[in-house]
Write a protein that holds these residues in place. Structure first.
Motif, PDB file in Angstrom:
ATOM      1  N   VAL A 102       0.893  -1.149   0.046  1.00  0.00           N
ATOM      2  CA  VAL A 102       0.023   0.088   0.024  1.00  0.00           C
ATOM      3  C   VAL A 102       0.856   1.246  -0.077  1.00  0.00           C
ATOM      4  N   VAL A 103       0.754   1.963  -1.015  1.00  0.00           N
ATOM      5  CA  VAL A 103       1.526   2.994  -1.150  1.00  0.00           C
ATOM      6  C   VAL A 103       0.846   4.389  -0.578  1.00  0.00           C
ATOM      7  N   VAL A 104       1.417   5.058   0.436  1.00  0.00           N
ATOM      8  CA  VAL A 104       0.723   6.295   1.156  1.00  0.00           C
ATOM      9  C   VAL A 104       1.730   7.507   0.854  1.00  0.00           C
ATOM     10  N   ASP A 105       1.647   8.059  -0.076  1.00  0.00           N
ATOM     11  CA  ASP A 105       2.479   8.965  -0.368  1.00  0.00           C
ATOM     12  C   ASP A 105       1.803  10.415  -1.243  1.00  0.00           C
ATOM     13  N   GLY A 106       0.784  10.709  -0.904  1.00  0.00           N
ATOM     14  CA  GLY A 106       0.165  11.748  -1.322  1.00  0.00           C
ATOM     15  C   GLY A 106       0.116  11.896  -2.814  1.00  0.00           C
ATOM     16  N   GLY A 107       0.525  11.023  -3.535  1.00  0.00           N
ATOM     17  CA  GLY A 107       0.406  10.880  -5.119  1.00  0.00           C
ATOM     18  C   GLY A 107       1.795  11.273  -5.649  1.00  0.00           C
TER      19      GLY A 107
END
Length: 111
Positions: A102-107
């Motif tokens: 799961v990528v959680v990087d604000g886009g």
């Protein structure tokens, strides 16, 4: 539960080692999910998050990093620890995810 980083998906100049480690962590997540099944193995890949990991930078450099990162992100801000915690909670609670990152990087990987 593993932690990686977005450098494996969007490396920056000078980040060869970090990018290769992050890419390896993603592959490790998928491989362990198969090897350890039915135990679930997932990973979270945070972007720039306002935490103590940046404590070695002088305060003005930290502020500059956070401001420039926020300006470049589609969400318009850097992450907070609570944003990343939500991803971990999702993966821990949901029993139907394994081998997922799961990528959680604000886009950040988009721009």
């Amino acid at each position: 539960m593993l932690t990686t980083g977005t450098a494996g998906r969007r490396p920056l100049p000078g980040s060869t080692v970090a990018a290769s480690l992050c890419g390896a962590m993603e592959s490790l997540t998928r491989a362990l999910a198969l090897e350890l099944a039915p135990i679930r193995v997932n990973a979270v890949s945070p972007g720039v998050v306002r935490t103590d990991v940046w404590r070695e930078l002088p305060q003005d450099e930290q502020s500059g990093l956070f401001e420039s990162s926020a300006a470049s992100l589609p969400v318009g801000r850097v992450g907070e620890p609570a944003d990343i915690a939500e991803a971990y909670l999702y993966l821990m609670r949901g029993g139907y995810s394994t081998g997922s990152v799961v990528v959680v990087d604000g886009g950040g990987v988009l721009v």
